[in-house]
Design a protein around this motif. Sequence first.
Motif, PDB file in Angstrom:
ATOM      1  N   GLY A 299     -53.815  76.643  80.816  1.00 59.27           N
ATOM      2  CA  GLY A 299     -52.976  77.663  81.436  1.00 59.27           C
ATOM      3  C   GLY A 299     -52.239  77.158  82.660  1.00 59.27           C
ATOM      4  N   ALA A 300     -52.811  76.172  83.353  1.00 58.81           N
ATOM      5  CA  ALA A 300     -52.172  75.629  84.550  1.00 58.81           C
ATOM      6  C   ALA A 300     -51.176  74.533  84.233  1.00 58.81           C
ATOM      7  N   LEU A 301     -51.150  74.029  83.011  1.00 51.37           N
ATOM      8  CA  LEU A 301     -50.255  72.935  82.653  1.00 51.37           C
ATOM      9  C   LEU A 301     -48.831  73.470  82.531  1.00 51.37           C
ATOM     10  N   GLN A 302     -47.900  72.867  83.288  1.00 49.68           N
ATOM     11  CA  GLN A 302     -46.503  73.249  83.287  1.00 49.68           C
ATOM     12  C   GLN A 302     -45.645  72.096  82.801  1.00 49.68           C
ATOM     13  N   PRO A 303     -44.596  72.374  82.027  1.00 43.04           N
ATOM     14  CA  PRO A 303     -43.729  71.292  81.535  1.00 43.04           C
ATOM     15  C   PRO A 303     -43.085  70.532  82.692  1.00 43.04           C
ATOM     16  N   GLY A 304     -43.155  69.214  82.606  1.00 42.44           N
ATOM     17  CA  GLY A 304     -42.538  68.370  83.615  1.00 42.44           C
ATOM     18  C   GLY A 304     -43.338  68.186  84.877  1.00 42.44           C
ATOM     19  N   GLN A 305     -44.508  68.815  84.980  1.00 35.33           N
ATOM     20  CA  GLN A 305     -45.341  68.691  86.168  1.00 35.33           C
ATOM     21  C   GLN A 305     -46.688  68.114  85.759  1.00 35.33           C
ATOM     22  N   PRO A 306     -46.987  66.869  86.167  1.00 37.55           N
ATOM     23  CA  PRO A 306     -48.271  66.279  85.797  1.00 37.55           C
ATOM     24  C   PRO A 306     -49.428  67.034  86.418  1.00 37.55           C
ATOM     25  N   LEU A 307     -50.518  67.116  85.671  1.00 30.97           N
ATOM     26  CA  LEU A 307     -51.721  67.794  86.145  1.00 30.97           C
ATOM     27  C   LEU A 307     -52.891  66.828  86.023  1.00 30.97           C
ATOM     28  N   ARG A 308     -53.424  66.421  87.165  1.00 36.55           N
ATOM     29  CA  ARG A 308     -54.578  65.520  87.208  1.00 36.55           C
ATOM     30  C   ARG A 308     -55.726  66.228  87.896  1.00 36.55           C
ATOM     31  N   VAL A 309     -56.915  66.061  87.332  1.00 38.94           N
ATOM     32  CA  VAL A 309     -58.095  66.745  87.851  1.00 38.94           C
ATOM     33  C   VAL A 309     -59.240  65.751  87.957  1.00 38.94           C
ATOM     34  N   VAL A 310     -60.250  66.158  88.719  1.00 37.25           N
ATOM     35  CA  VAL A 310     -61.470  65.379  88.903  1.00 37.25           C
ATOM     36  C   VAL A 310     -62.643  66.243  88.476  1.00 37.25           C
ATOM     37  N   ALA A 311     -63.512  65.700  87.660  1.00 34.95           N
ATOM     38  CA  ALA A 311     -64.693  66.439  87.213  1.00 34.95           C
ATOM     39  C   ALA A 311     -65.698  66.532  88.354  1.00 34.95           C
ATOM     40  N   THR A 312     -66.237  67.692  88.577  1.00 34.75           N
ATOM     41  CA  THR A 312     -67.243  67.912  89.621  1.00 34.75           C
ATOM     42  C   THR A 312     -68.590  68.306  89.031  1.00 34.75           C
ATOM     43  N   LYS A 313     -68.748  68.077  87.735  1.00 33.16           N
ATOM     44  CA  LYS A 313     -69.995  68.451  87.085  1.00 33.16           C
ATOM     45  C   LYS A 313     -70.217  67.522  85.901  1.00 33.16           C
ATOM     46  N   ASP A 314     -71.459  67.020  85.775  1.00 30.51           N
ATOM     47  CA  ASP A 314     -71.806  66.182  84.627  1.00 30.51           C
ATOM     48  C   ASP A 314     -71.865  67.038  83.374  1.00 30.51           C
ATOM     49  N   CYS A 315     -71.429  66.454  82.264  1.00 26.41           N
ATOM     50  CA  CYS A 315     -71.476  67.158  80.990  1.00 26.41           C
ATOM     51  C   CYS A 315     -71.615  66.150  79.876  1.00 26.41           C
ATOM     52  N   GLU A 316     -72.663  66.313  79.074  1.00 27.06           N
ATOM     53  CA  GLU A 316     -72.871  65.450  77.914  1.00 27.06           C
ATOM     54  C   GLU A 316     -72.166  66.046  76.703  1.00 27.06           C
ATOM     55  N   GLY A 317     -71.989  65.247  75.681  1.00 31.89           N
ATOM     56  CA  GLY A 317     -71.250  65.677  74.507  1.00 31.89           C
ATOM     57  C   GLY A 317     -72.073  66.426  73.487  1.00 31.89           C
ATOM     58  N   GLU A 318     -73.342  66.653  73.764  1.00 27.21           N
ATOM     59  CA  GLU A 318     -74.175  67.360  72.795  1.00 27.21           C
ATOM     60  C   GLU A 318     -73.744  68.818  72.677  1.00 27.21           C
ATOM     61  N   GLY A 319     -73.591  69.292  71.469  1.00 25.79           N
ATOM     62  CA  GLY A 319     -73.208  70.679  71.227  1.00 25.79           C
ATOM     63  C   GLY A 319     -71.711  70.915  71.253  1.00 25.79           C
ATOM     64  N   VAL A 320     -70.919  69.888  71.562  1.00 30.36           N
ATOM     65  CA  VAL A 320     -69.467  70.015  71.585  1.00 30.36           C
ATOM     66  C   VAL A 320     -68.919  69.521  70.259  1.00 30.36           C
ATOM     67  N   GLU A 321     -68.286  70.389  69.496  1.00 30.13           N
ATOM     68  CA  GLU A 321     -67.805  70.038  68.166  1.00 30.13           C
ATOM     69  C   GLU A 321     -66.423  69.418  68.243  1.00 30.13           C
ATOM     70  N   SER A 322     -66.271  68.351  68.987  1.00 31.10           N
ATOM     71  CA  SER A 322     -65.016  67.637  69.081  1.00 31.10           C
ATOM     72  C   SER A 322     -65.305  66.157  68.949  1.00 31.10           C
TER      73      SER A 322
END
Length: 616
Positions: free
Chosen positions: A311-334
């Motif tokens: 929702g925050a992604l806008q055309p022509g405006q780069p969006l870079r973020v930093v993760a502030t929480k550990d998250c493993e891939g278990e249970g993620v169907e991707s």
Amino acid sequence: MSPCSIYEICGNECCLSTGDLIKVTQVCLQKVVCKNPGTGQTMEIAPNFSGHFSPLTGPQSYTTLEELVSAATQRSRKLPIGFMSTHTITTESRVVPRDQPLLLEDVEAYHGTYRARCVLDTKTQQFILHLPLSQKGPFWEWQPGAPQPLLQALQDPALSDRLFTCPTLPWQSLILRPQYELQAIMHMRRTIVKIPSTLEVDVEDVTASSQHIHFIQPLLLSEILARGGPFPLPTEILETPGGPPIFVGPWVGSLQKGQRLCIHGLASPPWRILVSTKGRKVPRHFMVSGAYQGKLRRRPREFLTACDLLGALQPGQPLRVVATKDCEGEGVESPGFTSLAVGDRLEVLRSGQAHGAEGQDIDVLVCQRLSDQAEEEAEEEYEEVEDEDQILLPLYFSSSFVEEMNDNRRYSLEDLMAQFSLPCEVKVVAKESSHPADPLPSFPGLRLEEKIMEPFLVVSLDSNPKMCFEIPPRWLDLTVVETEGQPGQPAGRPPVATVEEVTDAFYYTLRRLPAFEKQPPPPRPPKSRGPHGQKKQSGMDKSAQYSRVSELQQAPLLPKLKMKTLPQSAKDSSNTYSKISAHVKGLRYTTKSITEDPDNDEHDYEEVLEKFQNTL
């Protein structure tokens, strides 16, 4: 008039009681009923009817035909003479209805008596009638006048009870019966009273003795807003709307019955921003006017899901973020997601679709993992990006991210709205000079949530003219009455408070507006599988479990990107999240080594995590 009578005609309800004083302000012609005096038939014509009407009857009546002929002879009137009878005339050959025009052509002698030879014209056929001069009436001499338009014929008092003829209507003679609608005002009645002229009620004209009486007509603020003035308008509160208050301010308690107000006009600009505070357990909510003159500085936005990132992604405006929480891939169907650690830097690229573990397509967010080496090589124009560095986050993925940004500019609220989309997080670094009690600078952060387009009225208290505020008639529609202005009032419009705190109940009312309803709900995560489903999944082919993204399988959909990993300004910027990323990645391995030792009870990594959160 009865003690209390309620009338309803054509959907208009009118309640009149004995002694009610009514002031008629306007009389409107609704329609005209034309009646045939001979047959009693009626027809309705509109007030803009284009035909012309000629009056038929004269000012004097005669008892017999002999008196009519004698009066005409004395006035040197020549035959033929037009006349009509107010009663039905019965002859041997036919019956002449009352008020039917006749033409007396001659007086003839017949067997020693005199009789009048008359012509009856029905427009389709003419009949000759012989009437004795002794025929009793009364009779009215027919004197056709000059043709007049409909409205002029109705407004002439001398023609109020006359018969008319109109060439464009099918009848030889007719009676005009106008029907009016009276618009009147009554004491303490907000709406205009509409009374049809056909209402049978006894009234008395007291205009001469009631000139000193002033009628109190209540008004709603919404009605004052709709009519657009004149301003300033002195008023007095008659009634306040029920329900809990919507604003939290010193002027709210003053809006009571009997309080005098001065309405200065429409507030400008017509838009407001709904704002919530950040950094406190119990947030507070404000409505900030577009005229707010404080200075704001952007703050990194926080995102809890991948859907928020999209929702925050806008055309022509780069969006870079930093993760502030550990998250493993278990249970993620991707298949394109492994894990995220605190400090991982991502660049949000676009949305896409991937094949899930059960063969179903899921909506994902395509992100690029940024490395520290990429930051050091930011001066290079392009850099080859490997497919393995891309991360696919399902839109339902829940984690914690903080925007990576370096913007120290000070914005006005108007400039901020013109350059950035909502929601947006800011910090007020300079309060508005005209508002000493501006509460916004005291909060560590603010979230600008939505732009509200709604007209407001600028209002001040008569008892305290310097207390000036804005009222939205849509949600605070006071019932007021116009009053006379008090002497000594300051000229011009006083300064208006541009920040008003709203109650929690009103805040959630605003959140239900259509502007908020258009926001789609976040996607739901897939249903969890039971034990049998897990066993079945474990037996499935591993290649199907880790199927690649459809975009990666087709080169045109997701080509290898050539991109500049960081802007030039990022090399020299002192970005907090970039500096600590290497330290946090080292922390990830430290955490792993500590958790592998079950005898280590010191848990030093918790202290490090706490320091990192304080740094953020």
